[in-house]
Every structure is written in structure tokens, then in C-alpha cells.
Motif scaffolding. Structure first.
Motif, short mmCIF file in Angstrom:
data_model
loop_
_atom_site.label_atom_id
_atom_site.label_comp_id
_atom_site.label_asym_id
_atom_site.label_seq_id
_atom_site.Cartn_x
_atom_site.Cartn_y
_atom_site.Cartn_z
N GLN A 37 0.86 -1.17 0.00
CA GLN A 37 0.00 0.00 0.00
C GLN A 37 0.90 1.23 0.00
O GLN A 37 1.76 1.38 0.88
N ILE A 38 0.71 2.10 -0.99
CA ILE A 38 1.61 3.24 -1.16
C ILE A 38 0.79 4.52 -1.03
O ILE A 38 -0.12 4.77 -1.83
N PRO A 39 1.07 5.36 -0.02
CA PRO A 39 0.30 6.59 0.14
C PRO A 39 0.81 7.72 -0.77
O PRO A 39 2.02 7.87 -0.97
N ASP A 76 3.66 0.89 7.79
CA ASP A 76 4.60 -0.09 8.30
C ASP A 76 5.58 -0.43 7.18
O ASP A 76 5.18 -0.95 6.13
N LEU A 77 6.85 -0.12 7.38
CA LEU A 77 7.84 -0.31 6.32
C LEU A 77 8.26 -1.76 6.16
O LEU A 77 8.96 -2.09 5.20
N ALA A 78 7.82 -2.63 7.08
CA ALA A 78 8.14 -4.04 6.96
C ALA A 78 7.13 -4.76 6.08
O ALA A 78 7.50 -5.47 5.13
N ASP A 79 5.83 -4.56 6.36
CA ASP A 79 4.83 -5.25 5.55
C ASP A 79 4.14 -4.33 4.56
O ASP A 79 3.25 -4.75 3.82
N HIS A 80 4.49 -3.03 4.57
CA HIS A 80 4.00 -2.04 3.61
C HIS A 80 2.48 -1.91 3.61
O HIS A 80 1.83 -1.83 2.57
N THR A 81 1.93 -1.89 4.82
CA THR A 81 0.50 -1.65 4.99
C THR A 81 0.30 -0.39 5.79
O THR A 81 1.13 0.00 6.62
#
Length: 415
Positions: free
Chosen positions: A336-338, A408-413
Motif C-alpha cells: 500500500q503506497i500513500p 509499516d515499512l516491513a509489511d508495507h501496509t
């Protein structure tokens, strides 16, 4: 006065001659009414959709109006040490996170509202706070509006930020690059004179008003900043009101692809560097926008195509241009990319459509998740594990942030 029904009856009598013209009106090869209608999107009948997907479209004309894109110095790269010093960087590293402000679209008229926003941001600084203080302000473009920009930096940039304690880095917006008078020629000369000098200096636009703020030493109109916990790639999306492009025009009128080539080169460098950090891409023109100004679809596709080719995915996008706050979420590759729009630095806010979480593009992979018509600024905090954003509205009555979001930079959510 001619009624609408009478006009419809008259239209029914219009015929086409052998050359494809309507009686008394010429059409070009694409079928546009070249005499009567100024906007090429006004096209006859059902042919409009097909015509817009060919080379006969406004995009092709727009690209002939682009300005030059100056080549940056030092490979376009700069470290935070060069901006705030080794001790400032050490404080941030010891704290375990970096904080900074971001906004765009400030330098208009007497910049009184921009000064209010700047003074609001200044309350985030405390003399004893060390690394907790924001490391800098990232200005997302349109630093100074209007003709004769060189004579307006004092009133529209140095004065409104005279009590802002932090350093200010920037990417140019379309109004920074426009040439509305001979004094603005060549394009971007005044932006470069205040943000891209070889050594820090105090310009007469600052000192003439008794303001001490040194010029910045960014390598050019586009750059990559290496800082603790984050790399920020700032790009110049050129001088058109809409849309934005990373291409430019050379002095002989030929296309200039150098910024796109640099972007691919620097992304490849980043993939080869050992230290993994959050990656933010900043452009003045927003990839997505529902209000104020439209999104720049072609520009966004060019960035994503390069990122996909290199095999790296930016963690977030920052933009200005639309004079409001908007947030989008693009989904792809399990991430997920804001995407943030924050053209909220001082110009009158534009009405913004309510955000409902509905799809924002034809792919239906991007949703429109938050919006607010207000002056204010983004406060961004990044550690090795998280990227957190808060939008702070202008006004002492607002004691909580609008739309706080954590990636969250680990799971990109996002949550």
C-alpha cells in the motif's frame, strides 16, 4: 434572445462540405472547430474518445510549451550533513527517527497566510529538543508566484519564513519555472539563485529586509537527498499549469529526457547501496488529484515504469499544486503506497471533493481516502520501521492532527 430550442433547430441545418468543414467554420485534421472553439477537447460527436487516444491530443501541444530542465551538479545527490551539519545528523541517528515538515504553494501576493502557516510550524521547534526538532521543511513548489520573481523573494519567501528556525529545501513548481516577463528569463533562474548556490550566502532579497537566511546548496532543480532513515527524490515537473511532465525542451527545441534518465540512474544506485531506507518521491504536480487541479497521469506512469524496470518501489509520494490536502492509496506488488497532496502553504484553499475511499483511476487499484480544504502542513516522522504522517490545519483551535496515517515499512501496509 435566441432560445435553446431555436439554436438546436439551427444546428440541425448545418451541413459538412467536401473538405470536412462545417459551413463557415474550419476544422483541422482531427476534426476540431479551429475558428470558433478554443479548447481541442470540444470535438464532434462520438469521435472524441478515439481522438483523445491518438497523437492528435492536447498533450502533444502541451509538450511543445515545456521549459528547459537544467542539469544538476554533483550527480544530483546531496546528503543531510551538507544541509544541517554532522552534529544535527548525529542527533537524529541517536534519536532513531527523523522528522520534517512538507507543504507547497505559498508565495503569493504579500504572503500573509504563508507567514501564519510558517509561524504555526515554528511552534514544533524547541531549543532543547535536539533531534526531536524537524530536520527541515520540504517545500513542494510554487515558492514564488507571478512575474518578476527575483524582486519578490524578499516579500514572498524570506519575510514569511523569517521566524521559521529550520532549513528549507525545495523543488520548483510550475510558477517557479514560468516566464511571464523578460525578468524571469531564463526559466528557473531565480529558484536556482536561492536554492542551488555553490556555497551558502545571504541574498540581498533577505538582507535588504534585515533577514538572516542563507541560500540552500541543492545540486539543482531535481535532486536526491540522503538522510537518516529516508531518501527523498525531488523532481521538477516543469512549468505547465497542467499537467506535469518530467521531460523538458532543449534550447534547439528537441526533447530533453535527461531527468528521466537521471531518475533511472539514481534508482539503480539506491538499489546497490547497502543501507535500506524509506524512499519518498516528491513532484509539484500530483499524480492523483480530485479537486483544484487534475492529476498528472502520464508523469506518474513514467515514474512507475522506471521504478518497475529498476525493481524498486517508492514508499510514498508527496506533491503540491492543488491548494488543499488530499491522500490516496495505491495498491500493487503486495504494498500500500500513500500519495499526499499538500498545496496548503499559503494560497487560498480550493474546494475539495469529499473522500469516500472510492477508486481514483481506471485501474481501480488506487483509492481516494482523505481530503480537506484548509491551509496547513504535513508533519512527517520516519524511523527504520515506520513512516508516519499528520496534517496540521492552520489555527490554534486545532489541537489534534487531521488524518494521521502510519505506514509499516516491513509489511508495507497503512494503519
Amino acid at each position: 434572445m435566441t432560445s435553446r430550442s431555436t439554436l438546436r433547430a439551427m444546428e440541425a441545418e448545418v451541413t459538412l462540405n467536401d473538405s470536412g468543414d462545417t459551413s463557415g467554420e474550419r476544422r483541422d485534421a482531427a476534426g476540431h472547430f479551429v475558428d470558433r472553439y478554443a479548447h481541442p477537447y470540444f470535438e464532434p460527436g462520438a469521435a472524441e474518445r478515439e481522438l483523445l487516444n491518438t497523437r492528435r491530443r492536447i498533450t502533444d501541444w502541451s509538450k511543445t510549451q515545456l521549459g528547459p530542465v537544467p542539469t544538476p551538479l554533483r550527480g544530483g545527490r546531496i546528503s543531510l550533513n551538507e544541509i544541517i551539519g554532522d552534529e544535527g545528523v548525529r542527533e537524529i541517528e541517536e534519536l532513531g527517527e527523523i522528522r520534517f515538515h512538507a507543504l507547497g504553494d505559498s508565495g503569493v501576493n504579500h504572503a500573509e497566510e504563508a507567514e501564519q502557516v510558517a509561524e504555526d510550524m515554528a511552534t514544533d521547534f524547541k531549543p532543547s529538543a535536539g533531534g526531536l526538532n524537524p530536520a527541515f521543511l520540504l517545500h513542494l513548489g510554487d515558492v514564488v508566484y507571478g512575474a518578476g520573481k527575483g524582486t519578490h523573494y524578499g516579500e514572498r519567501f524570506y519575510k514569511p519564513y523569517r521566524r521559521y528556525p529550520g532549513k528549507i529545501i525545495a523543488i520548483p513548481g510550475n510558477h517557479d519555472g514560468e516566464v511571464k516577463s523578460d525578468a524571469d528569463n531564463p526559466s528557473l533562474k531565480d529558484f536556482l539563485a536561492h536554492f542551488c548556490t555553490e556555497e551558502p550566502q545571504i541574498s540581498t532579497q533577505a538582507s535588504g529586509s534585515g533577514i538572516f537566511r542563507q541560500t540552500m546548496t541543492l545540486p539543482g532543480a531535481y535532486w536526491c537527498l540522503d538522510a537518516p532513515f529516508v531518501r527523498i527524490i525531488g523532481l521538477y515537473s516543469n512549468r505547465l499549469e497542467n499537467p506535469g511532465y518530467l521531460e523538458g525542451l532543449q534550447a534547439d527545441g528537441s526533447d530533453d529526457q535527461s531527468q528521466l534518465q537521471w531518475l533511472e540512474s539514481v534508482l539503480r544506485e539506491i538499489t546497490g547501496e547497502q543501507q535500506q531506507k524509506a524512499l519518498i518521491v516528491a513532484t509539484h504536480h500530483p499524480p492523483f488529484s480530485q479537486s483544484g487541479h487534475s492529476g498528472s497521469t502520464e508523469m506518474h506512469k513514467s515514474i512507475i515504469a522506471i521504478a518497475d524496470r529498476v525493481g524498486i518501489i517508492p514508499d510514498a509520494f508527496l506533491s503540491g499544486h492543488a491548494h488543499n490536502y488530499q491522500r490516496y492509496t495505491r495498491r500493487g506488488g503486495g504494498r500500500q503506497i500513500p500519495y499526499y497532496v499538500a498545496g496548503t502553504g499559503g494560497i487560498n484553499p480550493q474546494h475539495v471533493q469529499p473522500a469516500t475511499g472510492s477508486p481514483a483511476d481506471e485501474s481501480r487499484t488506487t483509492t481516494y481516502d482523505a481530503a480537506l480544504s484548509s491551509l496547513g502542513y504535513l508533519f512527517i516522522t520516519i524511523s527504520s520501521t515506520q513512516l508516519k504522517t499528520e496534517f496540521w490545519r492552520l489555527g490554534s483551535e486545532y489541537t489534534t492532527a487531521f488524518d494521521p496515517v502510519t505506514l509499516d515499512l516491513a509489511d508495507h501496509t497503512l494503519r
